[in-house]
Design an enzyme around this catalytic site. Structure first.
Site, PDB file in Angstrom:
ATOM      1  N   GLY A 182       0.766  -1.237   0.000  1.00 28.37           N
ATOM      2  CA  GLY A 182       0.000   0.000   0.000  1.00 28.37           C
ATOM      3  C   GLY A 182       0.794   1.282   0.000  1.00 28.37           C
ATOM      4  O   GLY A 182       0.222   2.378   0.089  1.00 28.37           O
ATOM      5  N   ARG A 339      16.118   6.766 -15.039  1.00 30.47           N
ATOM      6  CA  ARG A 339      17.140   5.745 -14.857  1.00 30.47           C
ATOM      7  C   ARG A 339      16.743   4.606 -15.775  1.00 30.47           C
ATOM      8  O   ARG A 339      15.623   4.109 -15.714  1.00 30.47           O
ATOM      9  CB  ARG A 339      17.206   5.300 -13.397  1.00 30.47           C
ATOM     10  CG  ARG A 339      18.155   4.105 -13.131  1.00 30.47           C
ATOM     11  CD  ARG A 339      17.366   2.820 -13.107  1.00 30.47           C
ATOM     12  NE  ARG A 339      18.132   1.668 -12.641  1.00 30.47           N
ATOM     13  CZ  ARG A 339      17.725   0.417 -12.715  1.00 30.47           C
ATOM     14  NH1 ARG A 339      16.524   0.125 -13.231  1.00 30.47           N
ATOM     15  NH2 ARG A 339      18.456  -0.578 -12.270  1.00 30.47           N
ATOM     16  N   ASP A 341      16.675   0.931 -16.936  1.00 31.72           N
ATOM     17  CA  ASP A 341      16.890  -0.454 -16.545  1.00 31.72           C
ATOM     18  C   ASP A 341      17.675  -1.168 -17.643  1.00 31.72           C
ATOM     19  O   ASP A 341      17.466  -0.934 -18.833  1.00 31.72           O
ATOM     20  CB  ASP A 341      15.521  -1.112 -16.342  1.00 31.72           C
ATOM     21  CG  ASP A 341      15.622  -2.532 -15.833  1.00 31.72           C
ATOM     22  OD1 ASP A 341      16.253  -2.728 -14.791  1.00 31.72           O
ATOM     23  OD2 ASP A 341      15.053  -3.426 -16.483  1.00 31.72           O
ATOM     24  N   GLU A 370      21.755   1.766 -15.983  1.00 33.22           N
ATOM     25  CA  GLU A 370      22.189   0.619 -15.196  1.00 33.22           C
ATOM     26  C   GLU A 370      23.241  -0.153 -15.986  1.00 33.22           C
ATOM     27  O   GLU A 370      22.929  -0.814 -16.964  1.00 33.22           O
ATOM     28  CB  GLU A 370      21.011  -0.305 -14.873  1.00 33.22           C
ATOM     29  CG  GLU A 370      21.435  -1.530 -14.059  1.00 33.22           C
ATOM     30  CD  GLU A 370      20.351  -2.588 -13.943  1.00 33.22           C
ATOM     31  OE1 GLU A 370      20.473  -3.460 -13.065  1.00 33.22           O
ATOM     32  OE2 GLU A 370      19.390  -2.555 -14.741  1.00 33.22           O
ATOM     33  N   ASP A 511      16.296 -10.016  -3.144  1.00 41.76           N
ATOM     34  CA  ASP A 511      14.885 -10.007  -3.524  1.00 41.76           C
ATOM     35  C   ASP A 511      14.205 -11.293  -3.072  1.00 41.76           C
ATOM     36  O   ASP A 511      14.688 -12.389  -3.367  1.00 41.76           O
ATOM     37  CB  ASP A 511      14.813  -9.847  -5.047  1.00 41.76           C
ATOM     38  CG  ASP A 511      13.418 -10.017  -5.608  1.00 41.76           C
ATOM     39  OD1 ASP A 511      12.446  -9.830  -4.874  1.00 41.76           O
ATOM     40  OD2 ASP A 511      13.330 -10.341  -6.811  1.00 41.76           O
TER      41      ASP A 511
END
Length: 617
Positions: A182, A339, A341, A370, A511
C-alpha cells in the site's frame, strides 16, 4: 632514486589525467635511464573501433637525474583507445606496458593503458552535482491511507505493514510478486520533510507505471500510473511539492521488455485492445520477437512473463522516444529524468534516440543507466559500447565503487579500493564522474547491514534466507562498519545514493527480502542521526561539487584521502579494523576543524575500532 618508465595517473608523465575531450591535446612522456642507450621511442596507439595501430615517434626532452624524458603530443578524435610504448636501444627492442595498477614497466607481457576520448560538447546537469539521491521502492515506503480506485481484484493486499515480503508461490492465490503493502505516491509526498532532513535533492523511484507485480518491471501500460500507487494527479502533486523542497524526481524506464500481462502483449486477455500474443493484426505485433521456441517468443533472460521488445522497430522507437512518446510525455509532467533499466541491453541507436528525447525540452534533464561494469569499455552483444562518450547516458550506477567499498568493509585491502576509484577517474569523462550514482545497496542487492553482518551468501535458498536476522553482536558490528562505508560512499567523487531504510537499520538478503516495508515505528535513531550528519556535511561543502580526489594513505584496513576544490579542503580518514590504529595526516590538517568523528591533536590521527574522521581546513 629509481623511477618508473610511465605512470598514467602521475602528471609527471601526463599533462592531463583521465579521459580526454575531443580536441584537447594530450602530452605523454616516458622516462628512461641513460644506461638504456635509447635510440628511438614510440607511442603505440590502437583505435579500438578498427583495431589499427599508429606508431607515433617520441622526441627527446628534459633530463631528470640519470634519466631522460621522451615525449609526444596527440589529439585523437572521439573514441576508445589503447596504448603502450616501444623503444629501440643498443640492447634490442623493448616495450613499456601497464602493470595491474597504473604503473608501467619494461615488459612485453603487460597490459595496455586505456584512453577515453569523449564528445567535446558533452555536458551533464549541474543541479545534482554535490547532491544526494534517495531510492524508493514505492509500494514499501509509506502508505498515505488514501483510498485507491481501479485496483485490479487479483492483487493480494497485505494488511500487516511489518510482515516479511512473500517468497513462496501460493497454489490457491498468486503471492510471489503479487503482495502489495500500500505504499503510494501520496505517502512519499507526506514524507518529503523527512527526505529533506537527510539532505536529499533527488528521488529515484523504482517503476511506477501500471504493471501486474509489486516491482513493476513488467510494464502493462507506459502511459498510466499504477492504480495501487495513485493517479497522475498524485504524481504531479508529488513533483510540485518536492520541487518546493529543492528535490527532483527521476523515474525508472524499463524499455527492453514489457509484461506478458500488458496492453501490448495481452497474453491473458485482461485488456480489450488486441495484443501481440494472439493477434497477428495487433499494432504491437512487430514489437516482439516471435519464434519457434518452447514459449513461442524471445523473453528477457528466458523469463516468460517478460517478453522482449525489438528496440530497433521504428514503431516502438517512436512510441518511446518520439515527440509524443513515453519519455517526453512524463518529462512534461515535471519529472527530471530517467534511470534506464538494463541500459547495456539496449541498442546504441535506441539509446541515441532516448538521449535526444530526454534532452529535447531541457538539457538539464538527467539520464542515468544501469551498467554493472566499467561503462567506458563494456562489451555487450559483441559490441564495444559508447555509453559515456556524450551522445547517450549522462552517467551510470556505479557498481565498481559499490563492490570496492563492500569488499573493503568485508576484509579487503583499502589499496584495492583506492585503485578502483582511481581507475574509474582515469577512464570516465569528467561530466559523467560528477553524477555517478554511488550506491552500496539497491533493490537488486542484499541490504548492506545484512551483508556486513552475515557476509556474502551465495546460492542459499530463499527458505533459509527468510529465517535469517542479525544477532545483537552482528548488528552492532554491522552498524559500525556501515558508518565507515557510508562515510566513504558520501565523500567519493559522484553522488551517494541511499536505498530507502538503510539509514534506519533495515535488514534482509536479496529479492524479496531487501524490499520490505519501511519500519517507521522501529528505527535505529543513532544511525539515522549519523546519516543526517553526512547529509549536512555533503550539502554544506563545495568540495563535493566536482572537487578533486587526492589519495593520502591506504594500507589494509586504513584509508585517508582529501577532497579539494579551490581553497576548500576536507580530509576523510577511516578504519575498518576492530582495534585502535593511527594514520599520519598531512601537516596542514594538524589543527583542522573536526566535522565528524575523531578530532586530530597531532601528526597522527588516532582512530578507535571502526573509527573515522572528517577534518576541514
Amino acid at each position: 632514486m629509481n623511477y618508473y618508465p610511465f605512470d598514467s595517473r602521475n602528471p609527471l608523465y601526463r599533462n592531463k589525467l583521465g579521459a580526454l575531450a575531443e580536441g584537447e591535446t594530450l602530452r605523454l612522456k616516458v622516462l628512461l635511464h641513460n644506461d638504456a642507450l635509447v635510440s628511438d621511442v614510440f607511442l603505440i596507439l590502437e583505435d579500438d573501433k578498427n583495431h589499427t595501430e599508429t606508431h607515433i615517434p617520441m622526441v627527446t626532452g628534459e633530463t631528470l637525474e640519470d634519466y631522460r624524458f621522451y615525449e609526444c603530443e596527440i589529439s585523437p578524435s572521439e573514441g576508445l583507445y589503447w596504448y603502450h610504448f616501444k623503444y629501440q636501444s643498443e640492447f634490442g627492442e623493448f616495450f613499456i606496458k601497464k602493470t595491474e595498477h597504473s604503473l608501467g614497466i619494461v615488459s612485453d607481457q603487460g597490459d595496455n593503458w586505456q584512453l577515453t576520448v569523449y564528445d567535446k560538447d558533452f555536458t551533464t546537469p549541474d543541479w545534482l552535482d554535490g547532491g544526494i539521491i534517495y531510492q524508493i521502492f514505492p509500494d514499501r515506503f509509506y502508505n498515505s491511507g488514501e483510498k485507491k480506485t481501479r485496483v485490479p481484484k487479483d492483487r493480494y493486499i497485505v494488511d500487516d505493514w511489518n510482515k516479511q515480503p512473500e517468497f513462496r508461490q501460493d497454489e490457491k492465490f498468486k503471492a510471489l510478486g503479487n503482495d502489495y503493502y500500500g505504499g503510494d505516491l501520496k505517502g512519499i509526498e507526506l514524507k518529503l520533510p523527512y527526505l529533506k532532513s537527510l539532505g536529499v535533492n533527488c528521488i529515484y523511484l523504482n517503476p511506477i507505471f501500471e504493471a501486474h507485480s509489486n516491482h513493476r518491471y513488467n510494464t502493462a501500460d507506459y502511459m498510466k500510473v499504477d492504480p495501487s500507487l495513485g493517479t497522475k494527479g498524485d504524481l504531479e502533486n508529488l513533483i510540485k511539492s518536492a520541487k518546493k523542497q529543492g528535490i527532483y524526481i527521476i523515474l525508472d524506464g524499463v524499455f527492453s521488455h514489457t509484461g506478458d500481462d500488458s496492453i501490448y502483449f495481452n497474453r491473458y486477455g485482461r485488456y480489450a485492445a488486441p495484443g501481440a500474443w494472439d493477434n497477428a493484426d495487433s499494432p504491437y505485433r512487430e514489437w516482439y520477437k516471435f519464434d519457434d521456441s518452447e514459449i513461442g517468443y524471445s523473453a528477457w533472460w528466458g523469463v516468460p512473463t517478460l517478453p522482449e521488445v525489438d528496440e530497433d522497430n521504428p514503431d516502438f522507437t517512436e512510441f518511446i522516444t518520439g515527440e509524443n512518446g513515453v519519455i517526453r510525455y512524463w518529462l512534461k509532467k515535471g519529472i527530471k529524468g530517467f534511470r534506464l533499466d538494463v541500459a547495456d541491453e539496449l541498442p546504441d541507436a535506441f539509446l541515441d534516440n532516448i538521449r535526444k528525447a530526454v534532452k529535447a525540452d531541457n538539457k538539464n534533464n538527467f539520464l542515468l543507466g544501469e551498467v554493472w561494469e566499467d561503462a567506458t569499455n563494456k562489451i555487450s552483444y559483441n559490441s564495444r559500447r559508447r555509453f559515456l562518450r556524450g551522445k547517450q547516458l549522462d552517467s551510470v550506477m556505479n557498481y565498481p565503487f559499490s563492490n570496492a567499498i563492500t569488499d573493503y568493509l568485508l576484509g579487503g585491502n583499502s589499496r584495492d579500493l583506492v585503485d578502483t576509484v582511481l581507475e574509474i577517474l582515469e577512464n570516465y569523462p569528467a561530466p559523467a564522474i560528477k553524477l555517478l550514482m554511488n550506491h552500496i545497496g539497491t533493490h537488486d542487492t542484499p541490504r548492506i547491514l545484512t551483508l556486513l553482518g552475515k557476509g556474502k551468501v551465495e546460492n542459499r535458498e530463499r527458505e533459509w534466507q527468510s529465517k535469517q536476522s542479525l544477532t545483537d553482536e552482528e548488528y552492532k558490528k554491522a552498524v559500525a562498519l556501515l558508518k565507515v562505508g557510508a562515510l566513504i560512499q558520501y565523500t567519493l567523487p559522484g553522488i551517494p545514493s541511499l536505498y530507502y531504510g538503510d539509514e534506519v537499520g533495515m535488514q534482509g538478503f536479496g529479492d524479496p527480502f531487501c524490499r520490505a516495508a519501511f519500519p517507521w515505528d522501529n528505527t535505529d535513531d543513532d544511525l539515522l542521526r549519523f546519516y543526517k550528519a553526512l547529509g549536512t556535511i555533503r550539502r554544506q561543502s563545495k568540495v563535493f561539487c566536482s572537487g578533486e580526489f587526492i589519495p593520502v594513505y591506504a594500507n589494509f584496513g586504513e584509508i585517508a584521502y582529501i577532497r579539494k576544490k579551490g581553497e576548500s579542503q576536507l580530509l576523510i580518514a577511516a578504519s575498518r579494523w576492530h582495534e585502535h590504529t593511527q594514520i599520519k595526516v598531512p601537516k596542514e590538517f594538524k589543527n583542522a576543524k573536526c566535522l565528524l568523528g575523531i578530532s586530530n591533536d597531532g601528526e597522527n590521527l588516532k582512530l578507535p575500532p571502526y573509527g573515522f574522521s572528517v577534518l576541514q581546513i
